[in-house]
Write an enzyme that holds these catalytic residues in place. Structure first.
Site, PDB file in Angstrom:
ATOM      1  N   ARG A   1      -6.631   6.290  -7.969  1.00  0.00           N
ATOM      2  CA  ARG A   1      -6.773   7.757  -7.939  1.00  0.00           C
ATOM      3  C   ARG A   1      -6.974   8.277  -9.357  1.00  0.00           C
ATOM      4  NH1 ARG A   1      -2.311   7.269  -4.354  1.00  0.00           N
ATOM      5  NH2 ARG A   1      -3.191   7.046  -2.272  1.00  0.00           N
TER       6      ARG A   1
ATOM      7  N   LEU B   1       0.871  -1.184   0.000  1.00  0.00           N
ATOM      8  CA  LEU B   1       0.000   0.000   0.000  1.00  0.00           C
ATOM      9  C   LEU B   1       0.897   1.219   0.000  1.00  0.00           C
ATOM     10  CD1 LEU B   1      -2.615  -1.001   2.704  1.00  0.00           C
ATOM     11  CD2 LEU B   1      -3.159  -0.309   0.402  1.00  0.00           C
ATOM     12  N   ASP B   2       0.586   2.230  -0.770  1.00  0.00           N
ATOM     13  CA  ASP B   2       1.479   3.385  -0.768  1.00  0.00           C
ATOM     14  C   ASP B   2       1.217   4.263   0.455  1.00  0.00           C
ATOM     15  OD1 ASP B   2      -0.209   5.294  -3.420  1.00  0.00           O
ATOM     16  OD2 ASP B   2      -0.847   4.654  -1.433  1.00  0.00           O
ATOM     17  N   THR B   3       2.023   5.317   0.598  1.00  0.00           N
ATOM     18  CA  THR B   3       2.032   6.059   1.859  1.00  0.00           C
ATOM     19  C   THR B   3       0.679   6.687   2.186  1.00  0.00           C
ATOM     20  OG1 THR B   3       4.310   6.534   1.333  1.00  0.00           O
ATOM     21  CG2 THR B   3       3.360   7.762   3.146  1.00  0.00           C
TER      22      THR B   3
ATOM     23  N   SER C   1      -2.354   5.772   1.317  1.00  0.00           N
ATOM     24  CA  SER C   1      -3.527   4.911   1.466  1.00  0.00           C
ATOM     25  C   SER C   1      -3.432   4.095   2.741  1.00  0.00           C
ATOM     26  CB  SER C   1      -3.666   4.012   0.257  1.00  0.00           C
ATOM     27  OG  SER C   1      -2.448   3.436  -0.059  1.00  0.00           O
TER      28      SER C   1
END
Lengths: 473, 337
Positions: B238, B99-101, B103
């Site tokens: 997104r 998961l990126d930062t 989210s």
């Protein structure tokens, strides 16, 4: 400063000034200290902005409006399929606008056709297309494609005023001999193999094109030349107002307000349903099982016909070589309308193709029978009784449980279904790319066509299709 | 010592944590590792053994101080933790789909022998579900609300009905792409049957695909979508929000991306920050052991039996394990029980 007027006079003097003096001039004239030797004009140096400044800059940014609050959805027309006859109505496909371009043989995916008016009805014949609008302007119907039998009326050639065009590459107006051209509206158009029918609201039905079997509803003249013919025949001898016209391959069907069906044209397969196998040149009422029944829809494209009553019953007649009517009779031609006792529920929409038929019942399920690619995989090639196509193939899923098919159309060996969300599904033989799925192979089960809009109506022909589409927003 | 070793042997398998937003995924992994190590090392009580040594000391003798050997008890320092260091210095913890930062949501981790299962989990190509919140009215360069503003637009013409129309189109075109990327010959009866049951899904690398999308809440300018997808990244989601804004002839940015399901790990299985301790993680591993074993057995079984078979593993497991594929988020808790 004394050197200031020198600046305004010209740049040559400016360049001859020694460097230090130039620098002094710059500083004097512009106040803010720029970088040495560089004129910055109004630009500002980049510096980190605080969050308050960023927020203020965002608040003061201009707001763009692309669409008003009450914007209307636009009507569009999309075409695809075989281009050589000009049936798609885009001249650059047949005669490219640049010398190095090659003519396009097939348009495999939907292509937008720009029209002057909002099109309410479209029909595809064998190499030609008719589109009509419900306007009260003089020009109500346009035709494009093959015109060798004057199925698009007389299209006067611009080079020679006495001759007509054999191929019409662009939607060209068809001049109708109306009594009240500024009052009458064209409701529907229909195309057969080499003839076409135009239905108006007050002035009956107009027919043009080939009449060698009496399909235009007028007496057959021997050795009549149909190309470059000016004849547009008006049919008004119906008992009541005609509300639907359907063209089969070489016959015509008319449905009146009262629920009666008339037919004329070729009858060798019994498709006229008049009890004989001869040609009929004047529209005659049908009897048989539909006598006294209020018919609400008639469908035909090849040599077999279907009729739906207001109670959802199905009647069929015509060619039965492909098991279309094999459930009630062994004969391959049925010349009297017969009731088809299928257990498919109340029928809402029916469509007849060349070798296969399809109906949609009240719940939105599609049933197919006949011969050919019916839509249930390569294993089902023929059946005499209707088989249901699973609704999951038309977009039904856990996330959208109320998706169902709202209308079904047939070409000669392809089917097209539109569901209630405006998505178009096609299946059948992909003759010269007529399915519009981007591939040339046949499609054995319903496949979604990607169209940038919500599909309102479809017209299927032999090797091309036309869709009436509403834009999303 | 035995206690610690027993605890360490219980730490082999897969479990899920809830990654909070604003934190990089590897920090979460490191934090979990540190907490586990701290607990494991504290489990052991240092047993200090004593030994008897003869130590030369000065004793008051006859003629002043004399050097004699005296038996004294001394602790054995060789096994002392301050000398040797802590017993456990590292744990092999691997991460599943990252998961990126910005989210948050379910983040699958594997510890010990469970790391081998991660590869099998990747090859099973399971779908994931996210809730995505968006905001109409502006467009930024990185499609989120913290980016540089590109444009502001009006959105008073946007209604729920228009949004759902666009979502239906997205779902339709992605459904078509699902069939195309599964590399099945569409002319076979098998392809027809799989298409009818909805079991077709690419089992190799493919571009991000959305299997289902729907609108949960709509209160302009905010809206919330639930997206079930395959082979995706959070930035792709997104971008989808941004493109939905463009399709609606307005603009939109994404404010929150939250993963609610990763394969068969849901929010109920994910451990919160306060629950990152040995006991909870061991319980979580135990609970998911059965599910994982069955799931991967089936996946490997299918793949070995018929080459690369393109069936939906979740659908297959659904009947037995009450998996959450294709069900609404609100029914997730009921189905999980």
């Amino acid at each position: 400063m004394a050197l200031a007027p020198l600046l305004l006079a010209g740049s040559r003097r400016w360049k001859r000034l020694p460097g230090a003096q130039r620098e002094l001039l710059l500083r004097g004239l512009w106040g803010a200290p720029p970088l040495p030797g560089l004129v910055r004009g109004f630009a500002q140096q980049a510096r980190p902005r605080g969050s308050r400044e960023a927020r203020e800059a965002e608040d003061s940014a201009p707001v763009f409006q692309y669409v008003g609050q009450r914007a209307k959805r636009k009507e569009r027309l999309f075409v695809w399929g075989f281009c050589h006859a000009g049936a798609l109505g885009i001249p650059s496909f047949v005669k490219p606008d640049a010398g190095w371009k090659k003519p396009r043989r097939i348009q495999p995916t939907p292509y937008r056709l720009e029209t002057a008016e909002k099109i309410s009805s479209a029909a595809c014949g064998y190499g030609f297309t008719l589109i009509s609008s419900k306007t009260t302007d003089i020009t109500k119907v346009w035709g494009m494609g093959l015109n060798k039998d004057s199925q698009l009326g007389f299209q006067r050639s611009r080079k020679d005023r006495t001759k007509g065009y054999e191929y019409v590459l662009e939607p060209s107006p068809i001049p109708l001999p109306l009594d009240n051209p500024q009052k009458t509206r064209v409701l529907q158009v229909s195309c057969g193999r080499a003839h076409s029918l135009i239905l108006t609201d007050e002035e009956g039905v107009f027919s043009m094109g080939n009449n060698s079997y009496g399909q235009c509803g007028r007496k057959v003249t021997e050795d009549e030349i149909y190309s470059e013919s000016h004849i547009i025949h008006r049919l008004q001898e119906f008992d009541g107002r005609v509300v639907q016209v359907v063209c089969g391959q070489d016959h015509s069907l008319f449905r009146t307000e009262k629920g009666e069906v008339y037919s004329c044209g070729w009858g060798a397969d019994g498709q006229t349903g008049l009890g004989h196998y001869n040609i009929t040149s004047a529209p005659t009422k049908l009897g048989g099982d539909i006598a006294g029944v209020n018919i609400v829809q008639v469908a035909s494209y090849g040599d077999s016909c279907l009729a739906v009553s207001n109670e959802g019953d199905l009647f069929g007649w015509g060619n039965s070589e492909y098991l279309q009517l094999a459930s009630i009779t062994e004969t391959t031609q049925v010349n009297v309308p017969r009731y088809l006792p299928f257990k498919v529920g109340k029928i809402k929409d029916a469509a007849c193709g060349g070798t296969g038929n399809a109906v949609v019942n009240e719940e939105g399920n599609v049933f197919v029978w006949g011969y050919g690619i019916l839509g249930k995989g390569p294993n089902l090639m023929e059946t005499a009784t209707p088989e249901m196509i699973p609704p999951t193939l038309f977009g039904l899923s856990d996330f959208s449980p109320d998706t169902h098919v709202s209308c079904i159309r047939c070409g000669i060996s392809q089917f097209a279904a539109v569901n209630n969300r405006g998505e178009l599904f096609v299946w059948g033989k992909n003759i010269r790319g007529c399915l519009g799925i981007g591939r040339m192979e046949d499609q054995y089960f319903p496949w979604r066509v990607t169209i940038p809009g919500e599909v309102v109506d479809v017209a299927c022909g032999i090797d091309h299709m036309v869709t009436l589409v509403k834009s999303f927003i | 010592m035995a206690v610690a070793r027993a605890a360490r042997s219980g730490l082999n398998g897969l479990f899920a944590v809830y990654k909070p937003p604003g934190v990089a995924w590897f920090r979460v992994r490191d934090t979990v590792e540190t907490l586990l190590l701290k607990e494991l090392n504290s489990l052991e009580q240092p047993v200090v053994q004593q030994q008897v040594r003869f130590v030369p000391t000065t004793v008051e003798g006859n003629a002043g101080k004399e050097l004699t050997l005296v038996a004294t008890q001394l602790p054995v320092l060789a096994a002392h933790p301050l000398v040797r260091g802590p017993k456990f210095t590292s744990l092999k913890i691997g991460a599943g789909h990252r998961l990126d930062t910005k989210s948050s949501g379910v983040f699958v981790l594997a510890v010990g022998h469970g790391n081998k299962l991660l590869i099998d989990l990747y090859n099973a190509h399971l779908t994931r579900a996210y809730t995505v919140r968006g905001l109409f009215g502006k467009a930024t360069d990185d499609f989120s609300d913290t980016g540089r503003l590109i444009e502001k637009t009006t959105f008073d013409h946007v209604t729920r009905d228009k949004l759902e129309r666009i979502l239906a189109v997205i779902q339709g075109s992605n459904h078509k792409a699902l069939l195309t990327y599964s590399n099945i010959d569409l002319k076979t009866q098998e392809a027809y049957e799989l298409a009818v049951e909805g079991l077709i899904r690419p089992m190799e690398k493919s571009p991000p695909l959305i299997t289902a999308i729907r609108c949960l809440q709509f209160a302009p300018p905010e809206f919330q979508l639930e997206i079930q997808c395959l082979h995706e990244t959070q930035q792709y989601l997104r971008k989808i929000v941004h493109e939905i804004g463009l399709e609606l002839k307005s603009t939109a940015v994404c404010t929150q991306v939250r993963r609610i399901r990763d394969g068969f790990f849901t929010l109920d299985n994910a451990l919160l920050r306060t629950h990152w301790n040995l006991q909870n993680i061991q319980n979580s591993i135990q609970e998911s052991k059965i599910k994982v074993k069955l799931e991967l057995q089936r996946s490997l079984g299918y793949q070995s039996r018929s080459g690369k078979r393109h069936t939906d593993m979740d659908q297959v497991a659904e009947s037995e394990l009450q998996s959450t594929e294709g069900t609404f988020a609100s029914n997730l808790t009921d189905k999980m029980r």
